[in-house]
Write a protein that holds these residues in place. Sequence first.
Motif, PDB file in Angstrom:
ATOM      1  N   THR A 181       0.874  -1.139   0.065  1.00  0.00           N
ATOM      2  CA  THR A 181      -0.147   0.038   0.264  1.00  0.00           C
ATOM      3  C   THR A 181       0.890   1.088   0.066  1.00  0.00           C
ATOM      4  N   THR A 182       0.117   2.393   0.004  1.00  0.00           N
ATOM      5  CA  THR A 182       0.958   3.687   0.159  1.00  0.00           C
ATOM      6  C   THR A 182       1.440   4.271   1.415  1.00  0.00           C
ATOM      7  N   PRO A 183       2.225   5.224   1.212  1.00  0.00           N
ATOM      8  CA  PRO A 183       2.657   5.839   2.494  1.00  0.00           C
ATOM      9  C   PRO A 183       1.494   6.435   3.128  1.00  0.00           C
ATOM     10  N   GLU A 184       0.596   6.807   2.599  1.00  0.00           N
ATOM     11  CA  GLU A 184      -0.624   7.609   3.282  1.00  0.00           C
ATOM     12  C   GLU A 184      -1.644   6.789   3.827  1.00  0.00           C
ATOM     13  N   VAL A 185      -1.622   5.615   3.244  1.00  0.00           N
ATOM     14  CA  VAL A 185      -2.548   4.486   4.061  1.00  0.00           C
ATOM     15  C   VAL A 185      -1.701   3.910   5.246  1.00  0.00           C
ATOM     16  N   ILE A 186      -0.503   3.732   5.046  1.00  0.00           N
ATOM     17  CA  ILE A 186       0.378   3.326   6.115  1.00  0.00           C
ATOM     18  C   ILE A 186       0.405   4.383   7.435  1.00  0.00           C
ATOM     19  N   GLU A 187       0.238   5.763   7.151  1.00  0.00           N
ATOM     20  CA  GLU A 187       0.273   6.661   8.040  1.00  0.00           C
ATOM     21  C   GLU A 187      -1.138   6.788   8.697  1.00  0.00           C
ATOM     22  N   LYS A 188      -2.236   6.457   7.901  1.00  0.00           N
ATOM     23  CA  LYS A 188      -3.775   6.527   8.439  1.00  0.00           C
ATOM     24  C   LYS A 188      -3.594   5.359   9.269  1.00  0.00           C
ATOM     25  N   ILE A 189      -3.119   4.089   9.018  1.00  0.00           N
ATOM     26  CA  ILE A 189      -3.139   2.749   9.998  1.00  0.00           C
ATOM     27  C   ILE A 189      -2.296   2.999  11.337  1.00  0.00           C
ATOM     28  N   ARG A 190      -1.333   4.028  10.984  1.00  0.00           N
ATOM     29  CA  ARG A 190      -0.374   4.402  12.347  1.00  0.00           C
ATOM     30  C   ARG A 190      -1.106   5.209  13.149  1.00  0.00           C
ATOM     31  N   THR A 191      -1.741   5.752  12.823  1.00  0.00           N
ATOM     32  CA  THR A 191      -2.444   6.845  13.952  1.00  0.00           C
ATOM     33  C   THR A 191      -3.802   6.454  14.282  1.00  0.00           C
ATOM     34  N   LYS A 192      -4.456   5.547  13.515  1.00  0.00           N
ATOM     35  CA  LYS A 192      -5.858   5.294  13.657  1.00  0.00           C
ATOM     36  C   LYS A 192      -5.803   3.811  14.337  1.00  0.00           C
ATOM     37  N   GLN A 193      -4.834   2.858  13.851  1.00  0.00           N
ATOM     38  CA  GLN A 193      -5.167   1.421  14.159  1.00  0.00           C
ATOM     39  C   GLN A 193      -3.812   0.891  14.552  1.00  0.00           C
ATOM     40  N   TYR A 194      -3.226   1.604  15.272  1.00  0.00           N
ATOM     41  CA  TYR A 194      -1.552   1.354  15.700  1.00  0.00           C
ATOM     42  C   TYR A 194      -1.549  -0.303  16.330  1.00  0.00           C
ATOM     43  N   GLU A 195      -2.223  -0.265  17.442  1.00  0.00           N
ATOM     44  CA  GLU A 195      -2.202  -1.663  18.276  1.00  0.00           C
ATOM     45  C   GLU A 195      -2.341  -2.706  17.248  1.00  0.00           C
ATOM     46  N   GLN A 196      -3.669  -2.551  16.546  1.00  0.00           N
ATOM     47  CA  GLN A 196      -3.993  -3.800  15.691  1.00  0.00           C
ATOM     48  C   GLN A 196      -2.949  -3.966  14.677  1.00  0.00           C
ATOM     49  N   PHE A 197      -2.236  -2.939  13.958  1.00  0.00           N
ATOM     50  CA  PHE A 197      -1.435  -2.986  12.839  1.00  0.00           C
ATOM     51  C   PHE A 197      -0.241  -3.647  13.309  1.00  0.00           C
ATOM     52  N   SER A 198       0.270  -3.124  14.518  1.00  0.00           N
ATOM     53  CA  SER A 198       1.556  -3.777  15.077  1.00  0.00           C
ATOM     54  C   SER A 198       1.543  -5.150  15.452  1.00  0.00           C
ATOM     55  N   GLU A 199       0.510  -5.567  15.841  1.00  0.00           N
ATOM     56  CA  GLU A 199       0.299  -6.960  15.948  1.00  0.00           C
ATOM     57  C   GLU A 199       0.394  -7.872  14.864  1.00  0.00           C
ATOM     58  N   LEU A 200      -0.241  -7.226  13.768  1.00  0.00           N
ATOM     59  CA  LEU A 200      -0.038  -8.021  12.357  1.00  0.00           C
ATOM     60  C   LEU A 200       1.224  -8.038  11.972  1.00  0.00           C
ATOM     61  N   ILE A 201       1.998  -6.999  11.923  1.00  0.00           N
ATOM     62  CA  ILE A 201       3.382  -6.948  11.430  1.00  0.00           C
ATOM     63  C   ILE A 201       4.298  -8.008  12.144  1.00  0.00           C
ATOM     64  N   GLU A 202       3.844  -7.972  13.438  1.00  0.00           N
ATOM     65  CA  GLU A 202       4.917  -9.098  14.128  1.00  0.00           C
ATOM     66  C   GLU A 202       4.637 -10.600  13.896  1.00  0.00           C
ATOM     67  N   SER A 203       3.563 -10.846  13.155  1.00  0.00           N
ATOM     68  CA  SER A 203       3.285 -12.233  12.562  1.00  0.00           C
ATOM     69  C   SER A 203       4.272 -12.616  11.726  1.00  0.00           C
ATOM     70  N   ASP A 204       4.498 -14.079  11.541  1.00  0.00           N
ATOM     71  CA  ASP A 204       5.513 -14.400  10.667  1.00  0.00           C
ATOM     72  C   ASP A 204       4.764 -14.856   9.378  1.00  0.00           C
ATOM     73  N   HIS A 205       3.394 -14.800   9.220  1.00  0.00           N
ATOM     74  CA  HIS A 205       2.538 -15.149   7.931  1.00  0.00           C
ATOM     75  C   HIS A 205       1.983 -13.704   7.329  1.00  0.00           C
ATOM     76  N   ILE A 206       2.174 -12.651   8.022  1.00  0.00           N
ATOM     77  CA  ILE A 206       1.717 -11.410   7.225  1.00  0.00           C
ATOM     78  C   ILE A 206       2.797 -10.418   7.180  1.00  0.00           C
TER      79      ILE A 206
END
Length: 277
Positions: A181-206
């Motif tokens: 995805t784009t930097p704009e979407v990443i920034e939106k996720i970081r500011t609004k869904q940080y906890e959920q996204f951080s959990e996902l990127i720590e996964s081995d299969h995502i």
Amino acid sequence: MLVTRNLCEGRDSISISLIDTLVNSEKRKNLLLLLKDGPKDMETLLTSLNTKRTALLPQIKIMEEKQLLIKDDDICELTIIGNMLAEKIEPVLNILDFFDEQNDYWGTHNLDVIPPHLLKRISEIGTYTMFETPLSEMFEINKAFEEGFRRSTYVAIFATVLYPTTLELIKEKEIDVEYITTPEVIEKIRTKQYEQFSELIESDHIKFFQYNKEINFPAFALIDDGFFLIMPRKDRNFENIVLMANSPGALAWGRELFEYYQNDSTLINSLEHPDNS
């Protein structure tokens, strides 16, 4: 026709009239392509072309007069000229068939987002269907894609938008996912869904990737048994028409498209907490 003229350039050029002989007749075109694999008897030709002898014989005669094939008793085979023409014209006919199916759509959409080496091979997608998501579902994941996602073991997504339920769906299904995805979407996720996204990127299969160049490509995606594509309009107006294809060729072509964009993307290993920025 411009396409046929382009075919005739080069040392082994072929008369435009020969190509027109084929392009102007579906039976003659299909007969040429059928004989490309070798000689065939009449019964095989009639069965393969789903036609009658009285309808096919006049077409064979025309092709004989143009020195494209030879008929010996009940066997037909291509001449050297016929074989040369078949090799040149088959890829072009495939492209013509592909675009002709939805000519108005392709003519109003920006094909520049597809890299040249894949655009030349776009007919490898094969047969496809197109459908428009209702306005009431504009901000929801396409239902056909969601159903395919749930039954897949691997999903690859490129998207310049993030639907509200996307992260929930990815978290719900413990399958291999690659998401560009784009930097704009990443920034939106970081500011609004940080906890959920951080959990996902720590996964081995995502794996999430940030695309580092300017892009005007709404979305495309691969699942185990399907390829989905949303093309941008030339007038930049929004629409949500989805192309869906299921052939092995479509899956291979879609995978190459994903890898093309992945090569210019950066894997995201961590995100800064919004409170620290």
